[in-house]
Write a protein that holds these residues in place. Structure first.
Motif, PDB file in Angstrom:
ATOM      1  N   CYS A   1       0.811  -1.218   0.000  1.00  0.00           N
ATOM      2  CA  CYS A   1       0.000   0.000   0.000  1.00  0.00           C
ATOM      3  C   CYS A   1       0.847   1.272   0.000  1.00  0.00           C
ATOM      4  O   CYS A   1       0.309   2.379  -0.045  1.00  0.00           O
ATOM      5  N   ILE A   2       2.151   1.115   0.022  1.00  0.00           N
ATOM      6  CA  ILE A   2       3.062   2.263   0.065  1.00  0.00           C
ATOM      7  C   ILE A   2       3.312   2.798  -1.347  1.00  0.00           C
ATOM      8  O   ILE A   2       3.584   2.040  -2.275  1.00  0.00           O
TER       9      ILE A   2
ATOM     10  N   PRO B   1       3.079  13.335   0.947  1.00  0.00           N
ATOM     11  CA  PRO B   1       3.602  11.966   0.980  1.00  0.00           C
ATOM     12  C   PRO B   1       4.974  11.938   1.639  1.00  0.00           C
ATOM     13  O   PRO B   1       5.628  12.970   1.783  1.00  0.00           O
ATOM     14  N   GLN B   2       5.433  10.746   2.006  1.00  0.00           N
ATOM     15  CA  GLN B   2       6.784  10.543   2.509  1.00  0.00           C
ATOM     16  C   GLN B   2       7.697   9.959   1.435  1.00  0.00           C
ATOM     17  O   GLN B   2       8.917  10.042   1.537  1.00  0.00           O
ATOM     18  N   GLY B   3       7.094   9.353   0.424  1.00  0.00           N
ATOM     19  CA  GLY B   3       7.860   8.760  -0.664  1.00  0.00           C
ATOM     20  C   GLY B   3       7.504   9.396  -1.991  1.00  0.00           C
ATOM     21  O   GLY B   3       7.166  10.579  -2.063  1.00  0.00           O
ATOM     22  N   SER B   4       7.514   8.583  -3.034  1.00  0.00           N
ATOM     23  CA  SER B   4       7.252   9.093  -4.380  1.00  0.00           C
ATOM     24  C   SER B   4       5.783   9.365  -4.632  1.00  0.00           C
ATOM     25  O   SER B   4       5.431  10.074  -5.578  1.00  0.00           O
ATOM     26  N   ALA B   5       4.903   8.810  -3.800  1.00  0.00           N
ATOM     27  CA  ALA B   5       3.459   9.013  -3.953  1.00  0.00           C
ATOM     28  C   ALA B   5       2.791   8.802  -2.600  1.00  0.00           C
ATOM     29  O   ALA B   5       3.424   8.361  -1.638  1.00  0.00           O
TER      30      ALA B   5
ATOM     31  N   ASP C   1       0.525   7.049   0.258  1.00  0.00           N
ATOM     32  CA  ASP C   1       0.208   5.687   0.654  1.00  0.00           C
ATOM     33  C   ASP C   1      -1.312   5.515   0.754  1.00  0.00           C
ATOM     34  O   ASP C   1      -2.057   6.488   0.895  1.00  0.00           O
ATOM     35  N   ILE C   2      -1.749   4.286   0.709  1.00  0.00           N
ATOM     36  CA  ILE C   2      -3.164   3.946   0.884  1.00  0.00           C
ATOM     37  C   ILE C   2      -3.438   3.684   2.366  1.00  0.00           C
ATOM     38  O   ILE C   2      -2.634   3.063   3.059  1.00  0.00           O
TER      39      ILE C   2
END
Length: 231
Positions: free
Chosen positions: A139-140, A160-164, A166-167
Motif C-alpha cells: 500500500c506504500i 507523501p513521505q515517498g514518491s506518492a 500511501d493507501i
C-alpha cells in the motif's frame, strides 16, 4: 456542499451496521481510511467518491453499493480491496462481484486498485498503531495525491513521505527495504484522533459541508467532515 471522511480507522466490524455506512447522502468523499476486517456500505447515496482506502475483510463484501441511486456518480480508485475467507470484493446493486476483476468490469471503477494483503504491524490488535503499514506493505507509494484536501495522516505525519501517497490512514515514514525488520510501538505516535463513540464533539469534526449518514455505531454524519477517528 460535500462531506469528506478521511484518515479514519475501523477494525473488526464486518457487520454493515457497524463498519462505515453512508445512507441517504449526496456528495460524500471517503479518502485514506483503513477498514480492517470491516466493510463499506453505501445506500441511497449518489455521487460518492472512494479513493486511497485500505479495506480488508474475510466475510461479506469490501464495498456494497446497494442500489441504483447509489450507483449514480459513484467514483472509486486507488484502493486496496483485499478479501480472504468467504468474502467478495463488492456488491453492485443486487449482483455479487466476487473478485476485483469482476468488480472492475461491472462498475468501470478501481482501475488502479489492488487486492493484496496490506502487511500491517499487528493485525487484530487493539491499538491504532497496530494498523500502521510495515515496510513491506504493497500500500506504500501507490495512492493518488489529495493534497488539495489534506496533507497529513492520522498520526500527523506529512503526506507523501515517498514518491506518492500511501493507501490507508497511515503514511509510512521509514526507508523501504525488503530486508527491513520493523518494530513499531505506541511510542511512535505523533498524534491520534479521538475514539468515536455515541456522539461527536466539535473537536472531532471540521464543519465544511452537509450530508446525512451513519458513520459507525449509530453515529450520524451531519454537517461535518470527520478526520482521524478510531472505531
Amino acid at each position: 456542499m460535500i462531506a469528506k471522511i478521511y484518515n479514519n480507522l475501523s477494525h473488526d466490524s464486518t457487520n454493515p451496521a457497524f463498519g462505515l455506512t453512508i445512507l441517504s447522502n449526496s456528495y460524500v468523499e471517503l479518502y485514506n481510511n483503513t477498514l480492517y476486517l470491516s466493510v463499506l456500505y453505501i445506500g441511497n447515496s449518489s455521487n460518492a467518491t472512494v479513493k486511497n482506502n485500505l479495506m480488508t475483510t474475510s466475510s461479506g463484501y469490501c464495498i456494497t453499493v446497494n442500489d441504483a441511486a447509489s450507483q449514480v456518480g459513484f467514483v472509486s480508485d486507488y484502493n486496496d480491496l483485499h478479501i480472504s475467507g468467504t468474502a467478495k470484493t463488492g456488491k453492485w446493486g443486487a449482483v455479487d462481484e466476487n473478485t476485483l476483476a469482476d468488480w472492475q468490469l461491472a462498475t468501470s471503477q478501481d482501475s488502479h486498485s489492488i487486492d493484496t494483503h496490506p502487511a500491517l504491524v499487528n493485525e487484530g490488535g487493539t491499538l491504532d498503531t497496530d494498523y500502521k503499514l510495515t515496510s513491506v506493505s504493497t500500500c506504500i507509494n501507490i495512492g493518488i495525491s489529495l493534497s488539495s484536501i489534506f496533507t497529513t495522516d492520522y498520526f500527523a505525519t506529512a503526506r507523501p513521505q515517498g514518491s506518492a501517497w500511501d493507501i490507508g490512514f497511515h503514511e509510512w515514514a521509514g526507508t523501504l527495504s525488503l530486508s527491513d525488520s520493523i518494530s513499531e510501538s505506541d511510542t511512535l505516535k505523533k498524534g491520534v484522533g479521538k475514539p468515536l463513540s455515541s456522539s461527536i464533539s466539535e473537536s472531532d469534526a471540521l464543519t465544511k459541508g452537509f450530508s446525512m449518514g451513519v458513520l459507525s455505531d449509530g453515529v450520524t454524519v451531519a454537517d461535518a467532515d470527520y478526520e482521524g477517528v478510531a472505531i
